[in-house]
Write a protein that holds these residues in place. Structure first.
Motif, short mmCIF file in Angstrom:
data_model
loop_
_atom_site.label_atom_id
_atom_site.label_comp_id
_atom_site.label_asym_id
_atom_site.label_seq_id
_atom_site.Cartn_x
_atom_site.Cartn_y
_atom_site.Cartn_z
N PRO A 104 -30.20 -26.86 -4.31
CA PRO A 104 -29.85 -25.79 -5.25
C PRO A 104 -30.88 -25.63 -6.39
CG PRO A 104 -28.10 -27.48 -5.17
CD PRO A 104 -29.15 -27.87 -4.17
N ASN A 105 -31.51 -26.72 -6.78
CA ASN A 105 -32.50 -26.65 -7.86
C ASN A 105 -33.92 -26.38 -7.37
OD1 ASN A 105 -31.32 -27.00 -10.49
ND2 ASN A 105 -30.54 -28.93 -9.70
N LYS A 106 -34.09 -26.31 -6.04
CA LYS A 106 -35.42 -26.11 -5.42
C LYS A 106 -36.40 -27.18 -5.89
CE LYS A 106 -34.89 -21.21 -4.55
NZ LYS A 106 -35.53 -19.92 -4.47
N VAL A 107 -35.90 -28.39 -6.07
CA VAL A 107 -36.74 -29.48 -6.55
C VAL A 107 -37.04 -30.45 -5.41
CG1 VAL A 107 -36.80 -31.53 -8.03
CG2 VAL A 107 -35.98 -29.36 -8.94
N ILE A 108 -38.31 -30.83 -5.30
CA ILE A 108 -38.72 -31.82 -4.32
C ILE A 108 -39.49 -32.92 -5.04
CG2 ILE A 108 -40.27 -32.26 -2.37
CD1 ILE A 108 -39.44 -29.43 -1.40
N VAL A 109 -39.02 -34.15 -4.88
CA VAL A 109 -39.72 -35.30 -5.43
C VAL A 109 -40.37 -36.00 -4.23
CG1 VAL A 109 -39.50 -37.48 -6.68
CG2 VAL A 109 -37.99 -35.56 -7.24
N ARG A 110 -41.68 -36.14 -4.28
CA ARG A 110 -42.40 -36.60 -3.12
C ARG A 110 -43.33 -37.75 -3.50
NH1 ARG A 110 -47.17 -33.73 -0.72
NH2 ARG A 110 -46.86 -32.20 -2.35
N ILE A 111 -43.39 -38.76 -2.65
CA ILE A 111 -44.37 -39.82 -2.87
C ILE A 111 -45.58 -39.50 -2.04
CG2 ILE A 111 -44.84 -42.29 -2.79
CD1 ILE A 111 -41.86 -42.80 -2.99
N ALA A 112 -46.67 -39.17 -2.71
CA ALA A 112 -47.91 -38.83 -2.02
C ALA A 112 -48.79 -40.06 -1.96
CB ALA A 112 -48.63 -37.70 -2.75
N GLY A 113 -49.42 -40.25 -0.84
CA GLY A 113 -50.30 -41.40 -0.69
C GLY A 113 -50.58 -41.58 0.78
N PRO A 114 -51.40 -42.55 1.12
CA PRO A 114 -51.73 -42.75 2.52
C PRO A 114 -50.48 -43.10 3.33
CG PRO A 114 -52.93 -44.28 1.09
CD PRO A 114 -51.97 -43.55 0.23
N GLU A 115 -50.25 -42.33 4.40
CA GLU A 115 -49.05 -42.54 5.19
C GLU A 115 -49.32 -43.28 6.49
OE1 GLU A 115 -46.86 -38.96 5.89
OE2 GLU A 115 -47.34 -38.25 3.89
N GLY A 116 -50.57 -43.55 6.76
CA GLY A 116 -50.85 -44.17 8.03
C GLY A 116 -51.00 -43.13 9.12
N ASP A 117 -51.30 -43.58 10.30
CA ASP A 117 -51.67 -42.67 11.37
C ASP A 117 -50.53 -42.21 12.23
OD1 ASP A 117 -54.23 -42.41 10.74
OD2 ASP A 117 -55.01 -43.90 12.13
N GLU A 118 -49.35 -42.79 12.05
CA GLU A 118 -48.28 -42.45 12.96
C GLU A 118 -47.85 -41.00 12.80
OE1 GLU A 118 -44.04 -44.22 14.49
OE2 GLU A 118 -44.48 -44.18 12.37
N VAL A 119 -47.65 -40.35 13.91
CA VAL A 119 -47.16 -38.98 13.91
C VAL A 119 -45.65 -39.07 14.03
CG1 VAL A 119 -47.09 -36.84 15.19
CG2 VAL A 119 -49.24 -38.08 14.97
N ARG A 120 -44.94 -38.73 12.95
CA ARG A 120 -43.51 -38.94 12.98
C ARG A 120 -42.74 -37.83 12.27
NH1 ARG A 120 -41.24 -43.80 9.81
NH2 ARG A 120 -39.48 -42.39 9.66
N ALA A 121 -41.48 -37.71 12.65
CA ALA A 121 -40.58 -36.78 11.99
C ALA A 121 -39.17 -37.34 12.14
CB ALA A 121 -40.68 -35.40 12.63
N VAL A 122 -38.25 -36.86 11.30
CA VAL A 122 -36.90 -37.39 11.31
C VAL A 122 -35.91 -36.27 11.58
CG1 VAL A 122 -35.14 -38.59 9.96
CG2 VAL A 122 -37.55 -39.18 9.67
N THR A 123 -34.95 -36.49 12.48
CA THR A 123 -33.90 -35.54 12.75
C THR A 123 -32.56 -36.16 12.37
OG1 THR A 123 -32.86 -34.10 14.39
CG2 THR A 123 -33.67 -36.22 15.17
N GLY A 124 -31.59 -35.33 12.09
CA GLY A 124 -30.26 -35.87 11.79
C GLY A 124 -29.89 -35.70 10.34
#
Lengths: 124, 353
Positions: A104-124
């Motif tokens: 509702p607030n259109k706010v995203i708090v994100r930790i930016a930094g090296p994530e490694g090489d894995e190609v991943r996504a989350v469902t659910g």
């Protein structure tokens, strides 16, 4: 094929492989403290802070206010006046790529930094 | 087998190859241009959306522009398909229920026809005419409450796909008070539109995530050791943990779960996936994850299989070509799961760390 290598060849190989493994470990150690907390409102960055420095600040979102806290290398939304407070219930996050969202607030708090090489996504 | 002796030029080339490969290995993980995939996040359709571009040579500006275009496209689909606004295409259909037919775009007419097809094929387990029920339950409210049984039953006569008339682009809801809700298909569709846009602009390795509705487009190359993406399924009962994971190539993935939008009243969980025939949340399974050729199909089928329940839902998944699925259900105090035949041996419990 290995038989055709001289001792010098093998030594070179060992050094190269050893160097490779060491650098893999070192990369993680050097990269991790550099993580940054980015706070976006409607896709505009409004705050940028280091994950390893304790801080607390208010964010004015699209419909209300949130409180973002950084403590002991982790970040959380600890207060919000949105209806479901999903952002608060998300709790503390500490990995690069982790995201805390207040829709509702259109706010995203994100930790930016090296994530490694894995190609991943989350469902659910 | 006799040892092969390599001499002269060949010998030199071998040494060179070994050296070069050894130097390539570490730089793959730490060069500045390979540090992380490009990712942008936003909010749309009552949830969060992220675009991840894995190609490393795309350039910050190109990637940023592509992500912006995706957000605008998803907002466009939302504006047409939302039922919270009387002036959207769906809103106008609902507003004129029982009165008039409404002319809509090819896109919305197509989405409605697709929805009715899913509905007919599942004997009404999937149904976009659940609008009145969704409004009554109001899961997005501050403090939702279980509606009275009488109220619910009084609305059931408005929930029936056969009361939707489609004549080309003219859509008519035959009873006053009916309303369409594309909530179980529009997000998947929006993800497919996003992926199409990214492909048009030449991206070859992208993931779009719209609240757990995933679109994966992945043209494998020899440069990347993983030519498939690993998809993690959120743990339905433990916050922040993963239930398990599997790999996919180009596909759509979607999960419907009783933990996504719910409230607890008198110790009982009431969640947002309603049985169109009874008006109440379906209680047979905890979550359904579907992998399909595209995100719209995955979105619609995860809801359909959830409503059909463990046995019928899995039967449906098994009969459809290029569709796989995983269903989580409660067995006493613990969670058990079942996978479709194509996913056997390819799904792994836990977060893989």
């Amino acid at each position: 094929m290995l038989k055709s290598l001289t001792i010098a060849d093998k030594l070179l190989l060992a050094i190269l492989i050893g160097g490779t493994l060491t650098s893999y470990v070192l990369v993680d150690l050097i990269a991790l403290p550099g993580a940054t907390v980015l706070v976006e409102v409607d896709r505009h960055v409004v705050y940028k802070a280091a994950l390893n420095e304790d801080a607390s600040f208010r964010v004015h979102g699209a419909t209300g206010e949130l409180v973002v806290e950084i403590r002991d290398g982790r970040v959380a939304v600890t207060g919000a006046d949105c209806p479901n407070r999903i952002c608060v219930r998300t709790g503390w996050r500490n990995k690069a790529g982790d995201v805390i969202v207040c829709v509702p607030n259109k706010v995203i708090v994100r930790i930016a930094g090296p994530e490694g090489d894995e190609v991943r996504a989350v469902t659910g | 087998m006799p040892a092969i002796r390599i001499r002269g030029t060949k010998r030199f080339l071998w040494s060179l190859a070994v050296t070069v490969v050894s130097f390539l290995l570490p730089t793959e993980g730490c060069g500045p241009q390979t540090a992380s995939p490009f990712r942008r996040e936003s909010t749309a359709m009552d949830t969060f959306v992220s675009v991840t571009i894995f190609e490393r040579d795309i350039g910050e500006q190109n990637a940023s522009g592509a992500a912006e275009a995706v957000f605008r496209e998803i907002e466009r689909v939302e504006a047409a398909a939302t039922n919270y606004n009387d002036s959207s295409e769906i809103g106008r259909i609902n507003l004129h229920s029982g009165v008039d037919s409404v002319r809509v775009s090819d896109e919305i007419a197509g989405l409605i026809r697709e929805s009715i097809r899913y509905s007919a094929e599942s004997d009404g387990a999937f149904d976009i005419t659940v609008g009145p029920l969704v409004r009554l339950w109001n899961f997005l409210a501050d403090k939702p409450l279980v509606p009275s049984d009488v109220e619910l039953r009084n609305l059931l006569h408005l929930v029936d796909r056969r009361l939707v008339s489609t004549n080309g682009n003219m859509i008519y809801l035959k009873k006053k008070g009916m309303s369409l809700d594309l909530g179980a298909i529009a997000k998947g569709y929006a993800v497919d539109r996003a992926i199409a846009l990214l492909r048009q602009s030449g991206m070859k390795q992208v993931i779009v995530d719209l609240g757990g509705n995933l679109g994966v487009y992945w043209e494998g190359t020899w440069m990347l050791d993983s030519t498939r993406a690993t998809i993690y399924i959120r743990h339905p009962r433990r916050d922040g943990e993963m239930f398990g994971h599997f790999d996919v190539g180009t596909s759509g993935v979607s999960t419907s779960g009783d933990y996504q939008r719910y409230f607890i009243q008198e110790g009982k969980r009431y969640h947002h996936i309603l049985d169109p025939h009874t008006g109440y949340p379906v209680r047979e399974v905890v979550s359904v994850t579907v992998i399909a050729a595209n995100a719209m199909e995955a979105d619609a089928l995860s809801t359909t299989a959830f409503v059909l329940g463990l046995e019928k839902g899995m039967d449906l998944i098994e009969t459809l070509p290029d569709v796989e699925g995983l269903m989580v259900y409660e067995e006493g105090d613990t969670l058990a799961y079942m996978v479709s035949s194509g996913l056997r041996g390819k799904f792994f419990v836990g977060d893989g760390e």
